[in-house]
Design a protein around this motif. Structure first.
Motif, PDB file in Angstrom:
ATOM      1  N   ALA A  80      58.652  29.569   0.138  1.00 19.19           N
ATOM      2  CA  ALA A  80      58.856  30.430   1.307  1.00 19.19           C
ATOM      3  C   ALA A  80      58.556  29.662   2.587  1.00 19.19           C
ATOM      4  CB  ALA A  80      57.957  31.657   1.229  1.00 19.19           C
ATOM      5  N   GLU A  81      59.302  29.984   3.608  1.00 16.16           N
ATOM      6  CA  GLU A  81      59.027  29.490   4.960  1.00 16.16           C
ATOM      7  C   GLU A  81      58.850  30.718   5.833  1.00 16.16           C
ATOM      8  OE1 GLU A  81      62.412  27.005   5.830  1.00 16.16           O
ATOM      9  OE2 GLU A  81      61.460  25.284   4.903  1.00 16.16           O
ATOM     10  N   GLY A  82      57.884  30.675   6.726  1.00 16.32           N
ATOM     11  CA  GLY A  82      57.657  31.836   7.572  1.00 16.32           C
ATOM     12  C   GLY A  82      56.581  31.576   8.600  1.00 16.32           C
ATOM     13  N   ILE A  83      56.180  32.650   9.217  1.00 12.88           N
ATOM     14  CA  ILE A  83      55.160  32.616  10.270  1.00 12.88           C
ATOM     15  C   ILE A  83      53.894  33.264   9.721  1.00 12.88           C
ATOM     16  CG2 ILE A  83      54.580  33.359  12.619  1.00 12.88           C
ATOM     17  CD1 ILE A  83      56.988  31.550  12.636  1.00 12.88           C
ATOM     18  N   THR A  84      52.750  32.625   9.936  1.00 13.71           N
ATOM     19  CA  THR A  84      51.488  33.237   9.537  1.00 13.71           C
ATOM     20  C   THR A  84      51.260  34.489  10.385  1.00 13.71           C
ATOM     21  OG1 THR A  84      50.246  31.835  11.080  1.00 13.71           O
ATOM     22  CG2 THR A  84      50.484  31.039   8.809  1.00 13.71           C
ATOM     23  N   GLU A 109      47.300  27.698   7.201  1.00 13.63           N
ATOM     24  CA  GLU A 109      46.987  29.120   7.172  1.00 13.63           C
ATOM     25  C   GLU A 109      45.581  29.283   6.625  1.00 13.63           C
ATOM     26  OE1 GLU A 109      48.519  31.088   3.078  1.00 13.63           O
ATOM     27  OE2 GLU A 109      50.138  30.374   4.369  1.00 13.63           O
ATOM     28  N   LYS A 110      45.009  30.442   6.851  1.00 11.65           N
ATOM     29  CA  LYS A 110      43.739  30.784   6.222  1.00 11.65           C
ATOM     30  C   LYS A 110      44.044  31.603   4.979  1.00 11.65           C
ATOM     31  CE  LYS A 110      40.582  30.878  10.121  1.00 11.65           C
ATOM     32  NZ  LYS A 110      39.763  31.741  10.975  1.00 11.65           N
ATOM     33  N   MET A 111      43.188  31.416   3.966  1.00 14.21           N
ATOM     34  CA  MET A 111      43.267  32.207   2.741  1.00 14.21           C
ATOM     35  C   MET A 111      41.889  32.773   2.467  1.00 14.21           C
ATOM     36  SD  MET A 111      45.635  30.226   0.054  1.00 14.21           S
ATOM     37  CE  MET A 111      47.081  29.311   0.555  1.00 14.21           C
ATOM     38  N   ASP A 156      40.184  37.239  -9.311  1.00 14.89           N
ATOM     39  CA  ASP A 156      40.074  36.976  -7.865  1.00 14.89           C
ATOM     40  C   ASP A 156      40.992  37.926  -7.107  1.00 14.89           C
ATOM     41  OD1 ASP A 156      38.531  34.578  -8.234  1.00 14.89           O
ATOM     42  OD2 ASP A 156      40.388  33.470  -8.607  1.00 14.89           O
ATOM     43  N   VAL A 157      40.520  38.431  -5.981  1.00 17.52           N
ATOM     44  CA  VAL A 157      41.438  39.022  -5.010  1.00 17.52           C
ATOM     45  C   VAL A 157      41.614  37.962  -3.933  1.00 17.52           C
ATOM     46  CG1 VAL A 157      41.014  41.468  -5.444  1.00 17.52           C
ATOM     47  CG2 VAL A 157      39.556  40.270  -3.857  1.00 17.52           C
ATOM     48  N   HIS A 158      42.804  37.894  -3.382  1.00 15.54           N
ATOM     49  CA  HIS A 158      43.064  36.874  -2.372  1.00 15.54           C
ATOM     50  C   HIS A 158      43.866  37.468  -1.223  1.00 15.54           C
ATOM     51  CE1 HIS A 158      46.153  36.603  -5.497  1.00 15.54           C
ATOM     52  NE2 HIS A 158      47.009  36.219  -4.562  1.00 15.54           N
ATOM     53  N   ARG A 159      43.787  36.798  -0.103  1.00 15.18           N
ATOM     54  CA  ARG A 159      44.419  37.251   1.137  1.00 15.18           C
ATOM     55  C   ARG A 159      45.026  36.028   1.822  1.00 15.18           C
ATOM     56  NH1 ARG A 159      40.892  40.713   5.540  1.00 15.18           N
ATOM     57  NH2 ARG A 159      42.559  42.111   6.180  1.00 15.18           N
ATOM     58  N   PRO A 160      46.267  35.687   1.467  1.00 16.19           N
ATOM     59  CA  PRO A 160      46.894  34.479   2.008  1.00 16.19           C
ATOM     60  C   PRO A 160      47.707  34.764   3.267  1.00 16.19           C
ATOM     61  CG  PRO A 160      48.230  35.355   0.254  1.00 16.19           C
ATOM     62  CD  PRO A 160      47.038  36.278   0.381  1.00 16.19           C
ATOM     63  N   GLY A 161      48.168  33.697   3.919  1.00 12.99           N
ATOM     64  CA  GLY A 161      49.124  33.819   5.022  1.00 12.99           C
ATOM     65  C   GLY A 161      48.548  34.219   6.358  1.00 12.99           C
ATOM     66  N   ILE A 162      47.257  34.026   6.544  1.00 12.03           N
ATOM     67  CA  ILE A 162      46.578  34.436   7.780  1.00 12.03           C
ATOM     68  C   ILE A 162      46.641  33.311   8.812  1.00 12.03           C
ATOM     69  CG2 ILE A 162      44.352  35.161   8.744  1.00 12.03           C
ATOM     70  CD1 ILE A 162      43.632  36.094   5.851  1.00 12.03           C
ATOM     71  N   ASN A 163      46.810  33.684  10.082  1.00 12.23           N
ATOM     72  CA  ASN A 163      46.787  32.703  11.169  1.00 12.23           C
ATOM     73  C   ASN A 163      45.531  31.840  11.076  1.00 12.23           C
ATOM     74  OD1 ASN A 163      49.024  34.060  12.185  1.00 12.23           O
ATOM     75  ND2 ASN A 163      47.856  35.138  13.759  1.00 12.23           N
ATOM     76  N   ALA A 164      45.696  30.539  11.222  1.00 14.42           N
ATOM     77  CA  ALA A 164      44.541  29.643  11.269  1.00 14.42           C
ATOM     78  C   ALA A 164      43.872  29.784  12.635  1.00 14.42           C
ATOM     79  CB  ALA A 164      44.955  28.213  11.005  1.00 14.42           C
ATOM     80  N   ASP A 165      44.571  29.441  13.699  1.00 14.00           N
ATOM     81  CA  ASP A 165      44.090  29.650  15.066  1.00 14.00           C
ATOM     82  C   ASP A 165      45.019  30.598  15.801  1.00 14.00           C
ATOM     83  OD1 ASP A 165      41.902  27.817  14.863  1.00 14.00           O
ATOM     84  OD2 ASP A 165      43.336  26.182  15.049  1.00 14.00           O
ATOM     85  N   MET A 166      46.289  30.468  15.487  1.00 10.02           N
ATOM     86  CA  MET A 166      47.323  31.313  16.076  1.00 10.02           C
ATOM     87  C   MET A 166      48.480  31.350  15.090  1.00 10.02           C
ATOM     88  SD  MET A 166      48.818  28.720  18.898  1.00 10.02           S
ATOM     89  CE  MET A 166      49.139  27.037  18.475  1.00 10.02           C
ATOM     90  N   ALA A 167      49.433  32.208  15.343  1.00 12.32           N
ATOM     91  CA  ALA A 167      50.612  32.271  14.473  1.00 12.32           C
ATOM     92  C   ALA A 167      51.330  30.926  14.517  1.00 12.32           C
ATOM     93  CB  ALA A 167      51.539  33.393  14.926  1.00 12.32           C
ATOM     94  N   GLU A 168      51.718  30.444  13.349  1.00  8.43           N
ATOM     95  CA  GLU A 168      52.462  29.186  13.294  1.00  8.43           C
ATOM     96  C   GLU A 168      53.385  29.196  12.085  1.00  8.43           C
ATOM     97  OE1 GLU A 168      50.095  25.576  11.774  1.00  8.43           O
ATOM     98  OE2 GLU A 168      48.533  26.857  12.610  1.00  8.43           O
ATOM     99  N   GLU A 169      54.436  28.417  12.180  1.00  7.83           N
ATOM    100  CA  GLU A 169      55.363  28.281  11.064  1.00  7.83           C
ATOM    101  C   GLU A 169      54.712  27.469   9.961  1.00  7.83           C
ATOM    102  OE1 GLU A 169      59.469  27.171  11.428  1.00  7.83           O
ATOM    103  OE2 GLU A 169      59.494  27.883  13.504  1.00  7.83           O
ATOM    104  N   ASN A 170      55.005  27.880   8.726  1.00  9.56           N
ATOM    105  CA  ASN A 170      54.571  27.046   7.612  1.00  9.56           C
ATOM    106  C   ASN A 170      55.560  27.171   6.460  1.00  9.56           C
ATOM    107  OD1 ASN A 170      53.881  29.386   6.188  1.00  9.56           O
ATOM    108  ND2 ASN A 170      51.735  28.876   5.967  1.00  9.56           N
TER     109      ASN A 170
END
Length: 180
Positions: A80-84, A109-111, A156-170
């Motif tokens: 996948a390609e997208g924005i956090t 991204e933050k997880m 485990d529960v997980h929460r992926p795709g979170i902005n690291a500092d700001m929204a960015e493409e990944n």
């Protein structure tokens, strides 16, 4: 949580030996539950080896978004390609039938990760999609970037795709490995 010391020592030695990785240059994140990894790997070494071979031998940067079979529905990858997104836009999730190997190929991204026993399910578990959504108090967050992958087990529960500092493409891949 009760830890079997002998199992922990055996799993740690196995993990540090590194033969499981087949000389994969990527590193597994420090959040890994080594005992669970050891157990799951030994339940189906063939599937894990196929996943790690895929990570080692595939040009991930140039793969088009989509879903690709590695070993039928037992091991497959989603690209996948997208924005956090902002943390409040992303729910905690967990799976019962599949283990996730998540790797950020490009970007950051933050997880989040937390034990499922510390989570409260917020809707009926979707057996068909193999996903449940949860509320979690606490949890730990880590930066995910190229070079390091995460493994999330059914406990485990997980929460992926979170902005690291700001929204960015990944660009990210998720390899799904069926549990037994």
């Amino acid at each position: 949580m009760i830890v079997n010391i002998r199992l922990l020592e055996e799993a740690t030695q196995w993990f540090q030996d590194g033969k499981w990785s087949n000389d994969l240059s990527l590193k597994v994140h420090k959040s890994l539950d080594v005992c669970e990894f050891y157990s799951q790997y030994n339940k189906n070494k063939v599937f894990w080896d196929k996943a790690f071979t895929f990570l080692k031998e595939t040009d991930l940067e140039h793969m088009a978004p989509g879903k690709y079979a590695i070993e039928g529905d037992s091991v497959y990858v989603s690209v996948a390609e997208g924005i956090t997104r902002a943390i409040d836009e992303i729910k905690w999730e967990a799976h019962r039938r599949y283990i996730d190997i998540q790797y950020v190929v490009r970007g950051r991204e933050k997880m989040g990760i937390a034990p499922v026993e510390n989570a409260e399910i917020i809707s009926s578990f979707d057996e068909i999609r193999d996903i449940g959504f949860y509320n979690v108090t606490g949890g730990k967050y880590y930066l995910a970037e190229p070079g390091t992958f995460f493994i999330f087990f059914p406990n485990d529960v997980h929460r992926p795709g979170i902005n690291a500092d700001m929204a960015e493409e990944n660009k990210k891949i998720v390899i799904k490995i069926k549990t037994f």
